[in-house]
Design a protein around this motif. Structure first.
Motif, mmCIF file in Angstrom:
data_model
loop_
_atom_site.group_PDB
_atom_site.id
_atom_site.type_symbol
_atom_site.label_atom_id
_atom_site.label_comp_id
_atom_site.label_asym_id
_atom_site.label_seq_id
_atom_site.Cartn_x
_atom_site.Cartn_y
_atom_site.Cartn_z
ATOM 1 N N ARG A 34 48.614 58.717 43.033
ATOM 2 C CA ARG A 34 47.172 58.930 42.816
ATOM 3 C C ARG A 34 46.922 59.499 41.425
ATOM 4 O O ARG A 34 46.001 59.083 40.730
ATOM 5 C CB ARG A 34 46.606 59.871 43.891
ATOM 6 C CG ARG A 34 46.461 59.215 45.247
ATOM 7 C CD ARG A 34 45.638 60.062 46.215
ATOM 8 N NE ARG A 34 46.134 61.404 46.433
ATOM 9 C CZ ARG A 34 47.050 61.745 47.340
ATOM 10 N NH1 ARG A 34 47.592 60.827 48.111
ATOM 11 N NH2 ARG A 34 47.424 63.005 47.480
ATOM 12 N N MET A 38 44.724 57.921 37.833
ATOM 13 C CA MET A 38 43.523 58.611 37.324
ATOM 14 C C MET A 38 43.314 58.319 35.843
ATOM 15 O O MET A 38 44.267 58.061 35.110
ATOM 16 C CB MET A 38 43.659 60.124 37.507
ATOM 17 C CG MET A 38 43.668 60.588 38.924
ATOM 18 S SD MET A 38 43.999 62.360 38.960
ATOM 19 C CE MET A 38 42.723 62.892 40.028
ATOM 20 N N THR A 39 42.062 58.414 35.439
ATOM 21 C CA THR A 39 41.744 58.297 34.013
ATOM 22 C C THR A 39 42.172 59.594 33.326
ATOM 23 O O THR A 39 42.325 60.625 33.993
ATOM 24 C CB THR A 39 40.233 58.099 33.807
ATOM 25 O OG1 THR A 39 39.558 59.301 34.233
ATOM 26 C CG2 THR A 39 39.699 56.893 34.568
ATOM 27 N N GLU A 41 40.381 61.601 31.662
ATOM 28 C CA GLU A 41 39.353 62.614 31.924
ATOM 29 C C GLU A 41 39.530 63.222 33.314
ATOM 30 O O GLU A 41 39.386 64.431 33.499
ATOM 31 C CB GLU A 41 37.954 62.007 31.789
ATOM 32 C CG GLU A 41 37.590 61.558 30.395
ATOM 33 C CD GLU A 41 38.182 60.193 30.016
ATOM 34 O OE1 GLU A 41 38.592 59.425 30.925
ATOM 35 O OE2 GLU A 41 38.247 59.910 28.814
ATOM 36 N N GLU A 42 39.818 62.366 34.303
ATOM 37 C CA GLU A 42 40.033 62.864 35.661
ATOM 38 C C GLU A 42 41.264 63.762 35.720
ATOM 39 O O GLU A 42 41.256 64.794 36.390
ATOM 40 C CB GLU A 42 40.197 61.692 36.635
ATOM 41 C CG GLU A 42 38.928 60.902 36.870
ATOM 42 C CD GLU A 42 39.160 59.620 37.658
ATOM 43 O OE1 GLU A 42 38.236 59.235 38.406
ATOM 44 O OE2 GLU A 42 40.243 59.018 37.542
ATOM 45 N N LYS A 43 42.311 63.359 34.997
ATOM 46 C CA LYS A 43 43.533 64.173 34.967
ATOM 47 C C LYS A 43 43.250 65.549 34.373
ATOM 48 O O LYS A 43 43.714 66.562 34.888
ATOM 49 C CB LYS A 43 44.632 63.470 34.166
ATOM 50 C CG LYS A 43 45.226 62.273 34.871
ATOM 51 C CD LYS A 43 46.273 61.596 33.999
ATOM 52 C CE LYS A 43 46.833 60.366 34.684
ATOM 53 N NZ LYS A 43 47.817 59.666 33.845
ATOM 54 N N ALA A 45 40.362 67.126 34.228
ATOM 55 C CA ALA A 45 39.513 67.884 35.154
ATOM 56 C C ALA A 45 40.365 68.470 36.282
ATOM 57 O O ALA A 45 40.171 69.631 36.677
ATOM 58 C CB ALA A 45 38.414 66.984 35.724
ATOM 59 N N LEU A 46 41.317 67.702 36.769
ATOM 60 C CA LEU A 46 42.207 68.188 37.821
ATOM 61 C C LEU A 46 43.076 69.339 37.305
ATOM 62 O O LEU A 46 43.259 70.342 37.990
ATOM 63 C CB LEU A 46 43.079 67.044 38.343
ATOM 64 C CG LEU A 46 43.986 67.370 39.517
ATOM 65 C CD1 LEU A 46 43.176 67.847 40.715
ATOM 66 C CD2 LEU A 46 44.821 66.150 39.884
#
Length: 164
Positions: A34, A38-39, A41-43, A45-46
């Motif tokens: 998963r 991720m993009t 940006e998503e990485k 943010a996580l």
């Protein structure tokens, strides 16, 4: 090449192509898979959320882990009910959310039996009257917008009507 060799080669190519297609369309099974999908940006943010989590006191981290474990144990229909409630909560204004928090605090002050009874009655009412649900939400929004004086006037009018 013999005819069966060509058929076998065609079958292998088809299977390989199908496996590639399935691998691309199957949902990731592990957290690592998963994360890889991720993009950037998503990485990031996580990662930021993880840093926030690690900055919390140990007892708070443990509370969150316990909540996550309880979430994972819930049946799918219960999870969906909670997701629906969260979507509805996000639609409320900050003032409406605050009023709801205050009502929840008042509800928590009731004894457990009375609280369970009220919840059950409200759920039953809303199940039996789905058309009333939207009207109830609208009435609640309008009530919250009233000043304390106007609320008192409405209460008195309702009491008067009940006496008749």
């Amino acid at each position: 090449m013999k005819r069966w060799d060509l058929a076998a080669l065609g079958l292998v190519v088809t299977l390989l192509a199908g496996a590639t297609t399935r691998a691309e369309t199957q949902p990731p099974r592990t957290a690592a898979e998963r994360f890889e999908r991720m993009t950037p940006e998503e990485k990031e943010a996580l990662r930021a959320k993880l840093r926030e989590f690690k900055a919390l006191p140990a007892d708070e981290q443990e509370r969150i882990r316990g909540n996550l474990e309880r979430w994972r144990q819930l049946p799918p229909e219960e999870r969906e009910r909670i997701r629906t409630n969260l979507r509805e909560l996000k639609r409320l204004t900050p003032a409406e959310r605050q009023a709801l928090r205050e009502r929840a605090r008042e509800l928590k002050k009731l004894d457990p039996e009375r609280r369970a009874e009220l919840r059950q009655r409200m759920r039953q009412y809303l199940r039996e009257n789905p058309d009333k649900r939207e009207q109830l939400l609208e009435n609640m929004r309008r009530w919250r917008e009233l000043s304390p004086e106007k609320r008192q006037e409405v209460r008195e009018r309702v009491r008067e009507r009940r006496r008749r």
